[in-house]
Design an enzyme around this catalytic site. Structure first.
Site, mmCIF file in Angstrom:
data_model
loop_
_atom_site.group_PDB
_atom_site.id
_atom_site.type_symbol
_atom_site.label_atom_id
_atom_site.label_comp_id
_atom_site.label_asym_id
_atom_site.label_seq_id
_atom_site.Cartn_x
_atom_site.Cartn_y
_atom_site.Cartn_z
ATOM 1 N N GLY A 153 0.824 -1.206 0.000
ATOM 2 C CA GLY A 153 0.000 0.000 0.000
ATOM 3 C C GLY A 153 0.853 1.249 0.000
ATOM 4 C CE1 TYR A 173 -8.805 -0.327 8.594
ATOM 5 C CE2 TYR A 173 -9.200 0.747 10.702
ATOM 6 C CZ TYR A 173 -8.415 0.554 9.584
ATOM 7 O OH TYR A 173 -7.236 1.259 9.458
ATOM 8 C CE LYS A 220 -5.656 -1.973 9.455
ATOM 9 N NZ LYS A 220 -4.481 -2.171 8.584
#
Length: 239
Positions: free
Chosen positions: A8, A150, A154
């Site tokens: 990324g 999310y 994580k």
């Protein structure tokens, strides 16, 4: 010159990490999937400023594609610094979350971590030196409404960080995670206004991508040799 891969790498935080590692003397491998043009522009800019960088294009969720791109590089030299920065948001309150939203977010953060890290692992072990930094989120530590997928992704990354750190510590490899709070990127600008930030952050401002990159640069350096298995949040005092 150590080789450093940033997944990324063309985004707001990713590009800052690439610039920092290049400034520290690494040959930076800028990974991109959709932001290929931005990645090439970043590599050109790094070269203009005296650094060394190249662009790698693959989907972190595709294990075969990861191996196809990284395999030939690893035959030449180990990639000893890895920053697992690739991640996506696809927010929704949990009762209205589609299964596809859950799978996509988990796939990039968790399966992407496995695919890339696993491919680099044995060459890194044989070199007996390595730095792995996983980019997590404050959402994994505190939770956040509308981000169950999310936060779960994580959180899994945080647990993987601690377990892998134990496995490879004796080989001179450290594994840590950085958990940013509100950072001034294009994504956060649409999610938080100035009043939100003043209310949520004791420092009354968002962090910068450069501040996150400086922390990651330190964790990737020889000076951080005795720091491993840690989840370090950079959040302006939010927690």
């Amino acid at each position: 010159m150590k080789h450093a891969l940033v997944t990324g790498g063309s985004g707001g935080i990713g590009s800052a990490i690439c610039r920092r590692l290049a400034a520290d003397g690494c040959h930076v491998l800028i990974h991109a999937h959709r932001g290929v043009d931005a990645a090439h522009a970043l590599a050109d800019d790094i070269a203009t400023h005296g650094g060394s960088a190249q662009v790698l294009v693959f989907d972190v969720t595709d294990n075969a594609a990861v191996a196809e791109v990284l395999g030939p590089l690893l035959e030449q030299t180990p990639i000893q610094i890895l920053v697992n920065n690739a991640g996506i948001h696809d927010d929704a309150v949990f009762p209205g979350m589609r299964a596809e939203q859950w799978r996509r977010v988990m796939d990039v953060s968790v399966n992407g971590f496995f695919n890339v890290t696993h491919t680099l692992m044995m060459p890194m072990i044989r070199s007996r030196w390595g730095r792995i930094v996983n980019v997590s989120s404050i959402a994994a530590l505190t939770g956040n409404a509308g981000q169950v997928n999310y936060s779960a992704a994580k959180g899994a990354l945080n647990s993987a960080t601690k377990s892998l750190a134990r496995e490879v510590a004796s080989r001179g490899i450290t594994v840590n995670a950085v958990a940013p709070g509100i950072i001034n990127t294009a994504m956060s600008e649409t999610a938080f206004d100035a009043q939100d930030i003043a209310r949520l952050v004791p420092m009354k401002r968002a962090g910068t991508p450069g501040e996150v990159a400086d922390l990651i640069g330190f964790l990737a350096s020889p000076q951080a040799a005795y720091i491993t298995g840690q989840i370090i949040s950079i959040n302006g005092g939010m927690i």
